[in-house]
Design a protein around this motif. Structure first.
Motif, PDB file in Angstrom:
ATOM      1  N   GLY A 143      45.872  40.854  46.810  1.00 59.66           N
ATOM      2  CA  GLY A 143      46.318  39.658  46.416  1.00 59.66           C
ATOM      3  C   GLY A 143      47.516  38.916  47.415  1.00 59.66           C
ATOM      4  N   LYS A 144      48.177  40.061  47.737  1.00 57.69           N
ATOM      5  CA  LYS A 144      49.642  39.581  48.577  1.00 57.69           C
ATOM      6  C   LYS A 144      48.735  39.019  49.904  1.00 57.69           C
ATOM      7  N   ILE A 145      47.939  39.560  50.455  1.00 58.97           N
ATOM      8  CA  ILE A 145      47.046  39.074  51.787  1.00 58.97           C
ATOM      9  C   ILE A 145      46.583  37.678  51.459  1.00 58.97           C
ATOM     10  N   ALA A 146      46.121  37.277  50.141  1.00 60.52           N
ATOM     11  CA  ALA A 146      45.515  36.126  49.797  1.00 60.52           C
ATOM     12  C   ALA A 146      46.605  35.075  49.496  1.00 60.52           C
ATOM     13  N   GLY A 147      47.791  35.447  49.778  1.00 61.09           N
ATOM     14  CA  GLY A 147      48.906  34.718  49.297  1.00 61.09           C
ATOM     15  C   GLY A 147      49.368  34.375  47.840  1.00 61.09           C
ATOM     16  N   PHE A 148      48.945  35.085  47.130  1.00 60.69           N
ATOM     17  CA  PHE A 148      49.406  35.191  45.557  1.00 60.69           C
ATOM     18  C   PHE A 148      50.608  36.026  45.493  1.00 60.69           C
ATOM     19  N   SER A 149      51.768  35.396  44.652  1.00 62.25           N
ATOM     20  CA  SER A 149      53.117  36.020  44.490  1.00 62.25           C
ATOM     21  C   SER A 149      52.744  36.996  43.577  1.00 62.25           C
ATOM     22  N   LEU A 150      53.605  37.871  43.870  1.00 61.30           N
ATOM     23  CA  LEU A 150      53.914  39.226  42.721  1.00 61.30           C
ATOM     24  C   LEU A 150      53.654  38.928  41.263  1.00 61.30           C
ATOM     25  N   ASP A 151      54.194  37.629  40.849  1.00 63.09           N
ATOM     26  CA  ASP A 151      54.422  37.545  39.422  1.00 63.09           C
ATOM     27  C   ASP A 151      52.702  36.984  39.099  1.00 63.09           C
ATOM     28  N   GLU A 152      52.146  36.048  40.191  1.00 63.89           N
ATOM     29  CA  GLU A 152      50.474  35.740  39.937  1.00 63.89           C
ATOM     30  C   GLU A 152      49.850  36.826  39.932  1.00 63.89           C
ATOM     31  N   ILE A 153      50.098  37.916  40.738  1.00 58.06           N
ATOM     32  CA  ILE A 153      49.339  39.068  40.832  1.00 58.06           C
ATOM     33  C   ILE A 153      49.458  39.941  39.446  1.00 58.06           C
ATOM     34  N   ALA A 154      50.639  40.044  38.910  1.00 60.48           N
ATOM     35  CA  ALA A 154      51.073  40.778  37.448  1.00 60.48           C
ATOM     36  C   ALA A 154      50.201  40.158  36.522  1.00 60.48           C
ATOM     37  N   GLY A 155      50.105  38.757  36.484  1.00 59.26           N
ATOM     38  CA  GLY A 155      49.183  37.947  35.530  1.00 59.26           C
ATOM     39  C   GLY A 155      47.717  38.265  35.446  1.00 59.26           C
ATOM     40  N   MET A 156      47.412  39.092  36.645  1.00 58.38           N
ATOM     41  CA  MET A 156      45.878  39.019  36.790  1.00 58.38           C
ATOM     42  C   MET A 156      45.189  40.433  36.326  1.00 58.38           C
ATOM     43  N   PHE A 157      46.211  41.041  35.549  1.00 62.74           N
ATOM     44  CA  PHE A 157      45.946  42.593  34.995  1.00 62.74           C
ATOM     45  C   PHE A 157      46.000  42.167  33.323  1.00 62.74           C
ATOM     46  N   GLY A 158      45.010  42.586  32.675  1.00 62.43           N
ATOM     47  CA  GLY A 158      45.129  42.417  31.323  1.00 62.43           C
ATOM     48  C   GLY A 158      45.941  43.661  30.762  1.00 62.43           C
ATOM     49  N   GLU A 159      45.812  43.887  29.213  1.00 61.72           N
ATOM     50  CA  GLU A 159      46.501  44.639  28.532  1.00 61.72           C
ATOM     51  C   GLU A 159      46.256  45.968  29.033  1.00 61.72           C
ATOM     52  N   ASN A 160      45.108  46.716  29.354  1.00 61.14           N
ATOM     53  CA  ASN A 160      44.736  48.096  29.700  1.00 61.14           C
ATOM     54  C   ASN A 160      44.954  48.157  31.111  1.00 61.14           C
ATOM     55  N   ASP A 161      45.670  47.292  31.836  1.00 66.53           N
ATOM     56  CA  ASP A 161      45.857  47.195  33.176  1.00 66.53           C
ATOM     57  C   ASP A 161      44.675  46.962  34.098  1.00 66.53           C
ATOM     58  N   GLU A 162      43.662  46.554  33.324  1.00 62.03           N
ATOM     59  CA  GLU A 162      42.359  46.254  34.092  1.00 62.03           C
ATOM     60  C   GLU A 162      42.286  44.906  34.651  1.00 62.03           C
ATOM     61  N   PRO A 163      41.834  44.684  35.765  1.00 62.73           N
ATOM     62  CA  PRO A 163      41.756  43.384  36.527  1.00 62.73           C
ATOM     63  C   PRO A 163      41.240  42.333  35.707  1.00 62.73           C
ATOM     64  N   ASP A 164      41.909  41.144  35.350  1.00 61.42           N
ATOM     65  CA  ASP A 164      41.333  40.112  34.651  1.00 61.42           C
ATOM     66  C   ASP A 164      41.688  38.829  35.577  1.00 61.42           C
ATOM     67  N   ILE A 165      41.082  38.650  36.797  1.00 60.81           N
ATOM     68  CA  ILE A 165      41.250  37.649  37.527  1.00 60.81           C
ATOM     69  C   ILE A 165      40.525  36.337  37.161  1.00 60.81           C
ATOM     70  N   PRO A 166      41.359  35.366  36.760  1.00 64.00           N
ATOM     71  CA  PRO A 166      40.674  33.808  36.642  1.00 64.00           C
ATOM     72  C   PRO A 166      39.966  33.584  37.864  1.00 64.00           C
ATOM     73  N   ARG A 167      38.857  33.182  37.709  1.00 66.98           N
ATOM     74  CA  ARG A 167      37.840  32.767  38.808  1.00 66.98           C
ATOM     75  C   ARG A 167      38.383  31.339  39.493  1.00 66.98           C
ATOM     76  N   GLU A 168      38.792  30.527  38.582  1.00 64.75           N
ATOM     77  CA  GLU A 168      39.486  29.349  38.569  1.00 64.75           C
ATOM     78  C   GLU A 168      40.632  29.270  40.033  1.00 64.75           C
ATOM     79  N   ARG A 169      41.585  30.323  39.619  1.00 62.00           N
ATOM     80  CA  ARG A 169      42.675  30.513  40.521  1.00 62.00           C
ATOM     81  C   ARG A 169      42.130  30.901  41.683  1.00 62.00           C
ATOM     82  N   LEU A 170      41.103  31.865  41.861  1.00 63.65           N
ATOM     83  CA  LEU A 170      40.588  32.344  43.049  1.00 63.65           C
ATOM     84  C   LEU A 170      39.960  31.184  44.004  1.00 63.65           C
ATOM     85  N   ARG A 171      39.327  30.074  43.268  1.00 65.03           N
ATOM     86  CA  ARG A 171      38.775  28.904  43.727  1.00 65.03           C
ATOM     87  C   ARG A 171      39.910  28.114  44.362  1.00 65.03           C
ATOM     88  N   ALA A 172      40.888  27.881  43.563  1.00 67.69           N
ATOM     89  CA  ALA A 172      42.138  27.143  43.954  1.00 67.69           C
ATOM     90  C   ALA A 172      42.662  27.742  45.211  1.00 67.69           C
TER      91      ALA A 172
END
Length: 154
Positions: free
Chosen positions: A55-84
């Motif tokens: 995520g850092k290599i792709a240019g996401f902030s740590l806050d953005e990266i933290a928001g990409m994990f669900g309640e169980n710490d499983e990755p929950d990455i919105p595909r639209e954010r990846l496209r953007a």
């Protein structure tokens, strides 16, 4: 699943202990407790650290990266954010290619001085109107917008 102490996590992930402590402080990772003074982590922290690194290599902030994990710490990455992000990277790539080509031309130009090179003068004109390369920290300006004036530090 056996626990790893912070030193082993640092060694296996390449992430320094100080960064691991910071990630824990901001809630990006969680230790499972301590053995003495050393934090203990589940082995799945290595996968999470890999995802954080990507995520850092792709240019996401740590806050953005933290928001990409669900309640169980499983990755929950919105595909639209990846496209953007991919579109943003594409704009940067195009800008960098343009800049690279212009710099190569100016370096190889046979004009007596850079200021006599039409390509260099066009490059200067373009640079004074807008940045050649988009950076996420710079707001995009529409066509015809006046460049922002920079304040002088006193």
């Amino acid at each position: 699943m056996p626990l790893m102490d912070i030193g082993e996590v640092a060694e296996r992930s390449g992430v320094p202990p100080s960064t691991l402590r910071y990630y824990e402080e901001i809630g990006l990772i969680r230790s499972q407790g301590r053995r003495g003074l050393r934090r203990q982590f589940d082995a799945d922290v290595l996968l999470k650290l890999s995802l954080v690194g990507l995520g850092k290599i792709a240019g996401f902030s740590l806050d953005e990266i933290a928001g990409m994990f669900g309640e169980n710490d499983e990755p929950d990455i919105p595909r639209e954010r990846l496209r953007a992000k991919a579109n943003e990277l594409q704009r940067q790539i195009l800008g960098l290619r343009t800049l690279r080509d212009a710099l190569r031309h100016v370096a190889d130009c046979q004009a007596p001085t850079h200021l006599e090179c039409p390509t260099f003068r066009a490059l200067l004109k373009t640079a004074s109107r807008r940045p050649l390369v988009y950076h996420p920290s710079q707001p995009e300006r529409g066509a015809g917008a006046k460049p922002a004036r920079q304040r002088r530090k006193s």
